[in-house]
Design a protein around this motif. Structure first.
Motif, PDB file in Angstrom:
ATOM      1  N   ARG A   1      29.730 -39.862  -8.322  1.00  0.00           N
ATOM      2  CA  ARG A   1      29.416 -39.464  -9.686  1.00  0.00           C
ATOM      3  C   ARG A   1      30.500 -38.540 -10.237  1.00  0.00           C
ATOM      4  O   ARG A   1      31.353 -38.035  -9.511  1.00  0.00           O
ATOM      5  N   GLN A   2      30.453 -38.299 -11.534  1.00  0.00           N
ATOM      6  CA  GLN A   2      31.424 -37.432 -12.198  1.00  0.00           C
ATOM      7  C   GLN A   2      30.963 -35.979 -12.120  1.00  0.00           C
ATOM      8  O   GLN A   2      29.804 -35.662 -12.402  1.00  0.00           O
ATOM      9  N   LEU A   3      31.870 -35.090 -11.733  1.00  0.00           N
ATOM     10  CA  LEU A   3      31.564 -33.666 -11.681  1.00  0.00           C
ATOM     11  C   LEU A   3      31.364 -33.134 -13.099  1.00  0.00           C
ATOM     12  O   LEU A   3      32.198 -33.343 -13.976  1.00  0.00           O
ATOM     13  N   LYS A   4      30.251 -32.452 -13.314  1.00  0.00           N
ATOM     14  CA  LYS A   4      29.926 -31.948 -14.647  1.00  0.00           C
ATOM     15  C   LYS A   4      30.063 -30.435 -14.747  1.00  0.00           C
ATOM     16  O   LYS A   4      30.615 -29.912 -15.717  1.00  0.00           O
ATOM     17  N   ALA A   5      29.550 -29.716 -13.765  1.00  0.00           N
ATOM     18  CA  ALA A   5      29.585 -28.256 -13.828  1.00  0.00           C
ATOM     19  C   ALA A   5      29.257 -27.676 -12.464  1.00  0.00           C
ATOM     20  O   ALA A   5      28.812 -28.380 -11.554  1.00  0.00           O
ATOM     21  N   ASP A   6      29.478 -26.375 -12.359  1.00  0.00           N
ATOM     22  CA  ASP A   6      29.134 -25.629 -11.149  1.00  0.00           C
ATOM     23  C   ASP A   6      28.220 -24.486 -11.573  1.00  0.00           C
ATOM     24  O   ASP A   6      28.598 -23.667 -12.414  1.00  0.00           O
ATOM     25  N   GLN A   7      27.015 -24.453 -11.025  1.00  0.00           N
ATOM     26  CA  GLN A   7      26.074 -23.391 -11.359  1.00  0.00           C
ATOM     27  C   GLN A   7      26.240 -22.276 -10.334  1.00  0.00           C
ATOM     28  O   GLN A   7      26.164 -22.510  -9.128  1.00  0.00           O
TER      29      GLN A   7
ATOM     30  N   VAL B   1      26.458 -21.506 -15.869  1.00  0.00           N
ATOM     31  CA  VAL B   1      27.120 -22.746 -15.484  1.00  0.00           C
ATOM     32  C   VAL B   1      28.574 -22.713 -15.943  1.00  0.00           C
ATOM     33  O   VAL B   1      28.880 -22.255 -17.043  1.00  0.00           O
ATOM     34  N   VAL B   2      29.452 -23.188 -15.083  1.00  0.00           N
ATOM     35  CA  VAL B   2      30.875 -23.295 -15.401  1.00  0.00           C
ATOM     36  C   VAL B   2      31.203 -24.779 -15.508  1.00  0.00           C
ATOM     37  O   VAL B   2      31.035 -25.519 -14.531  1.00  0.00           O
ATOM     38  N   PRO B   3      31.647 -25.262 -16.671  1.00  0.00           N
ATOM     39  CA  PRO B   3      31.924 -26.696 -16.824  1.00  0.00           C
ATOM     40  C   PRO B   3      33.098 -27.138 -15.966  1.00  0.00           C
ATOM     41  O   PRO B   3      33.941 -26.327 -15.569  1.00  0.00           O
ATOM     42  N   ALA B   4      33.151 -28.426 -15.687  1.00  0.00           N
ATOM     43  CA  ALA B   4      34.205 -28.972 -14.829  1.00  0.00           C
ATOM     44  C   ALA B   4      35.595 -28.664 -15.372  1.00  0.00           C
ATOM     45  O   ALA B   4      36.543 -28.499 -14.603  1.00  0.00           O
ATOM     46  N   SER B   5      35.722 -28.562 -16.683  1.00  0.00           N
ATOM     47  CA  SER B   5      37.028 -28.290 -17.291  1.00  0.00           C
ATOM     48  C   SER B   5      37.543 -26.888 -16.980  1.00  0.00           C
ATOM     49  O   SER B   5      38.715 -26.591 -17.206  1.00  0.00           O
TER      50      SER B   5
END
Length: 238
Positions: A20-26, A34-38
């Motif tokens: 799957r695509q990485l979306k964020a890191d909580q 939450v920190v977005p993947a960008s």
């Protein structure tokens, strides 16, 4: 400390499941953010995470893929904190209850644009008036999702659509025939018997049976499950 978040996620944690695509890191637990993947080039640290409207907390983190709805995530943490609240002070006790009601309404497809301002006002009041850090930090996940994933709030309210496929009233599912290889992994998981097809051949979803639970989306390793707008959108409240 100091290691980029993305390195922790991909190298130490092994990356995202099922391709799957990485979306964020909580990070930071229920009162974190939450920190977005960008932004996962941020170094792991107190100040760097605060700059992203998150927190280090006890050092825990949850990797979120593109099947995670940020509104559902905020709602999950609000419900957790409702249980943890001692109930002594009114801003925390009543503020969390009202947050839960509003977020639930939005996730059910009954949200209004005015709900966003109400959530901001509630969160701001709690940060100022709650007696302890649990109450003052309770709005953090909500504000972090506002900052980084505001478009999902707009999408839920104005378009009646949950792109992550997690809010059942706001999505439906289909199968990308070009990606499905008939692995059959999704068929036994479907408790409604809505997925059919022979093993090794393209499968199909009967939308008249599907209740949009999303189990097929989360188990598919071929990214063959498509999240679409609901077949019939429920009437919005005035």
């Amino acid at each position: 400390m100091g290691v980029p978040l993305g390195k922790d996620v991909m190298d130490v944690g092994g990356g995202v499941r099922n391709g799957r695509q990485l979306k964020a890191d909580q990070t930071g637990g229920p009162s974190g953010g939450v920190v977005p993947a960008s932004m996962l080039d941020l170094p792991l640290g107190f100040e760097s995470l605060q700059s992203a409207s998150s927190a280090l907390g006890s050092g825990g983190m949850i990797v979120l893929d593109d099947t995670t709805c940020m509104l559902s995530l905020a709602l999950y943490f609000v419900r957790f904190l409702m249980e943890e609240s001692c109930g002594k002070c009114t801003p925390c006790r009543e503020g969390l209850v009202q947050m839960e009601k509003i977020l639930s309404r939005i996730c059910e497809g009954k949200g209004r644009m005015s709900d966003i301002e109400k959530l901001k006002e509630l969160g701001g009041a709690m940060k100022l008036a709650c007696l302890c850090d649990l109450g003052r930090s309770a709005p953090n996940p909500l504000f972090a999702t506002f900052k980084h994933f505001y478009d999902e709030y707009i999408e839920h309210i104005q378009e009646g659509f949950c792109r992550a496929g997690q809010c059942r009233d706001l999505c439906s599912f289909n199968i990308n025939e070009g990606a499905c290889d008939g692995c059959h992994e999704c068929v036994p998981l479907c408790h409604k018997g809505a997925i059919f097809g022979e093993k090794g051949k393209v499968h199909h979803i009967d939308k008249s049976l599907c209740d949009s639970c999303g189990d097929c989306l989360r188990v598919c390793t071929r990214n063959a499950i498509l999240v679409e707008k609901p077949v019939v959108r429920k009437a919005m409240e005035a």
